[in-house]
Motif scaffolding. Sequence first.
Motif, mmCIF file in Angstrom:
data_model
loop_
_atom_site.group_PDB
_atom_site.id
_atom_site.type_symbol
_atom_site.label_atom_id
_atom_site.label_comp_id
_atom_site.label_asym_id
_atom_site.label_seq_id
_atom_site.Cartn_x
_atom_site.Cartn_y
_atom_site.Cartn_z
ATOM 1 N N THR A 27 41.323 12.346 -9.813
ATOM 2 C CA THR A 27 41.854 11.886 -8.525
ATOM 3 C C THR A 27 42.884 10.788 -8.735
ATOM 4 O O THR A 27 42.853 10.053 -9.737
ATOM 5 C CB THR A 27 40.746 11.345 -7.603
ATOM 6 N N VAL A 28 43.782 10.665 -7.760
ATOM 7 C CA VAL A 28 44.783 9.598 -7.737
ATOM 8 C C VAL A 28 44.718 8.935 -6.365
ATOM 9 O O VAL A 28 44.705 9.621 -5.338
ATOM 10 C CB VAL A 28 46.203 10.135 -7.985
ATOM 11 N N GLU A 29 44.662 7.589 -6.359
ATOM 12 C CA GLU A 29 44.667 6.820 -5.117
ATOM 13 C C GLU A 29 45.817 5.826 -5.163
ATOM 14 O O GLU A 29 46.002 5.129 -6.168
ATOM 15 C CB GLU A 29 43.350 6.081 -4.924
ATOM 16 N N ASP A 30 46.577 5.773 -4.090
ATOM 17 C CA ASP A 30 47.662 4.793 -3.953
ATOM 18 C C ASP A 30 47.304 3.789 -2.862
ATOM 19 O O ASP A 30 46.597 4.120 -1.899
ATOM 20 C CB ASP A 30 48.976 5.480 -3.591
ATOM 21 N N MET A 31 47.784 2.562 -3.022
ATOM 22 C CA MET A 31 47.610 1.552 -1.981
ATOM 23 C C MET A 31 48.669 1.784 -0.910
ATOM 24 O O MET A 31 49.862 1.602 -1.152
ATOM 25 C CB MET A 31 47.742 0.154 -2.571
ATOM 26 N N ILE A 32 48.226 2.235 0.272
ATOM 27 C CA ILE A 32 49.123 2.537 1.379
ATOM 28 C C ILE A 32 48.695 1.709 2.587
ATOM 29 O O ILE A 32 47.554 1.800 3.033
ATOM 30 C CB ILE A 32 49.090 4.042 1.731
ATOM 31 N N ASP A 33 49.620 0.877 3.075
ATOM 32 C CA ASP A 33 49.340 -0.012 4.219
ATOM 33 C C ASP A 33 48.073 -0.839 3.975
ATOM 34 O O ASP A 33 47.243 -1.018 4.859
ATOM 35 C CB ASP A 33 49.201 0.808 5.513
ATOM 36 N N GLY A 34 47.945 -1.331 2.753
ATOM 37 C CA GLY A 34 46.829 -2.203 2.418
ATOM 38 C C GLY A 34 45.502 -1.498 2.209
ATOM 39 O O GLY A 34 44.478 -2.157 2.062
ATOM 40 N N LYS A 35 45.498 -0.163 2.155
ATOM 41 C CA LYS A 35 44.252 0.577 1.996
ATOM 42 C C LYS A 35 44.400 1.570 0.858
ATOM 43 O O LYS A 35 45.396 2.292 0.770
ATOM 44 C CB LYS A 35 43.894 1.309 3.292
ATOM 45 N N LEU A 36 43.394 1.634 -0.006
ATOM 46 C CA LEU A 36 43.405 2.579 -1.111
ATOM 47 C C LEU A 36 43.183 3.980 -0.557
ATOM 48 O O LEU A 36 42.146 4.279 0.029
ATOM 49 C CB LEU A 36 42.311 2.210 -2.113
ATOM 50 N N THR A 37 44.194 4.860 -0.740
ATOM 51 C CA THR A 37 44.199 6.173 -0.106
ATOM 52 C C THR A 37 44.359 7.263 -1.158
ATOM 53 O O THR A 37 45.261 7.189 -2.005
ATOM 54 C CB THR A 37 45.363 6.269 0.903
ATOM 55 N N GLU A 38 43.495 8.265 -1.100
ATOM 56 C CA GLU A 38 43.583 9.365 -2.065
ATOM 57 C C GLU A 38 44.815 10.215 -1.758
ATOM 58 O O GLU A 38 45.026 10.655 -0.631
ATOM 59 C CB GLU A 38 42.323 10.226 -2.007
ATOM 60 N N VAL A 39 45.628 10.464 -2.799
ATOM 61 C CA VAL A 39 46.856 11.245 -2.628
ATOM 62 C C VAL A 39 46.849 12.511 -3.488
ATOM 63 O O VAL A 39 47.750 13.353 -3.351
ATOM 64 C CB VAL A 39 48.098 10.393 -2.957
ATOM 65 N N TYR A 40 45.862 12.632 -4.382
ATOM 66 C CA TYR A 40 45.802 13.832 -5.224
ATOM 67 C C TYR A 40 44.364 14.023 -5.695
ATOM 68 O O TYR A 40 43.667 13.054 -6.007
ATOM 69 C CB TYR A 40 46.730 13.681 -6.431
ATOM 70 N N ARG A 41 43.946 15.295 -5.768
ATOM 71 C CA ARG A 41 42.593 15.633 -6.235
ATOM 72 C C ARG A 41 42.629 17.031 -6.840
ATOM 73 O O ARG A 41 43.192 17.955 -6.261
ATOM 74 C CB ARG A 41 41.603 15.576 -5.077
ATOM 75 N N ARG A 42 42.024 17.168 -8.020
ATOM 76 C CA ARG A 42 41.889 18.484 -8.626
ATOM 77 C C ARG A 42 40.745 18.455 -9.622
ATOM 78 O O ARG A 42 40.566 17.470 -10.345
ATOM 79 C CB ARG A 42 43.181 18.910 -9.323
#
Length: 310
Positions: free
Chosen positions: A263-278
């Motif tokens: 999984t990949v999580e990016d910090m978006i608008d101050g929140k850790l958000t998952e952007v990829y999963r496999r």
Amino acid sequence: MKLFKSVFFVALLGLLLLSACEKAEPAKLPEELVSAAEPAPEPTPVSDPEPEPEPEPELEPEPKPVPEPTLRPDPQAETDDSGESLWGFPIDDEHYAFEVPTGGELGTVLVTVEEGEMGEFLAELFFYVWRSDDLTAPIQAWLSYGMIHHWTDIFDANFDGYADFSHTLMRGNANGTFEFRLWDEENKQFVEVQYPDDASFSFGTGITIDEENQVLYGYVRANYCSGYHCFFKWQGNELIGIRRVEFHNPTNPDNEHYEQLFTVEDMIDGKLTEVYRRAFTGLDSEYKHPTEEAWEELKLWFDINYHGEE
């Protein structure tokens, strides 16, 4: 004569009745009627309860003062190349010293570490900073907790042209904690790095610098086949976590295969958000070794400028 007797008799009877009425006691009312007729007692005034005193604010304990260094340089040992001293300061199980070439007005400064009292798990570690042209007293001192380790990295961590350092305080099988300081050229001292509050980010095994993208990188090892990679950027003297890439612990859907989630999580608008999963599946003989095709897809996410296919 008969008339007189009748009148007399009636008069006598009236006197007797009057006398009997005067001697008779007055009739008493039933008790329930008496009590009902009595006025109700006035209620006892109830005073308002006194307000409870507000609790006094808890005062933060004052930091323990850093004592004067117990050691002074030995001029006879200044040229000792044995590794047992530096600038005349000893290096042993309870003392350590390392140079930081700041690149500023003071040039190279020396950082010494002295072990203080031992707690249940960690010892007091007193850090002192010395300038080369005056070893009579340190120019800075602070207290940390850990163990004496002779592991230090010198780098320009915040890309300002001046050298900074990280020094290992504790070390497990792979992961550790670090005394991480930035050189402040204006005030001629080291300043403490503020780490992210989010426990999802850590340097784990060590601090790596990406000068091209001005990013700091760390890897936290969970076990021999799983862990997570952390990416940081600076906001003043504070580190901000910006990406977290994780190889999750594999599972075994059957006796011959494994499945591992990435999984990949990016910090978006101050929140850790998952952007990829496999999830990737392979044979047990390939455990923790993604195929070349899979790795070509995964390694793209280690470029901080990559955000997935459009």
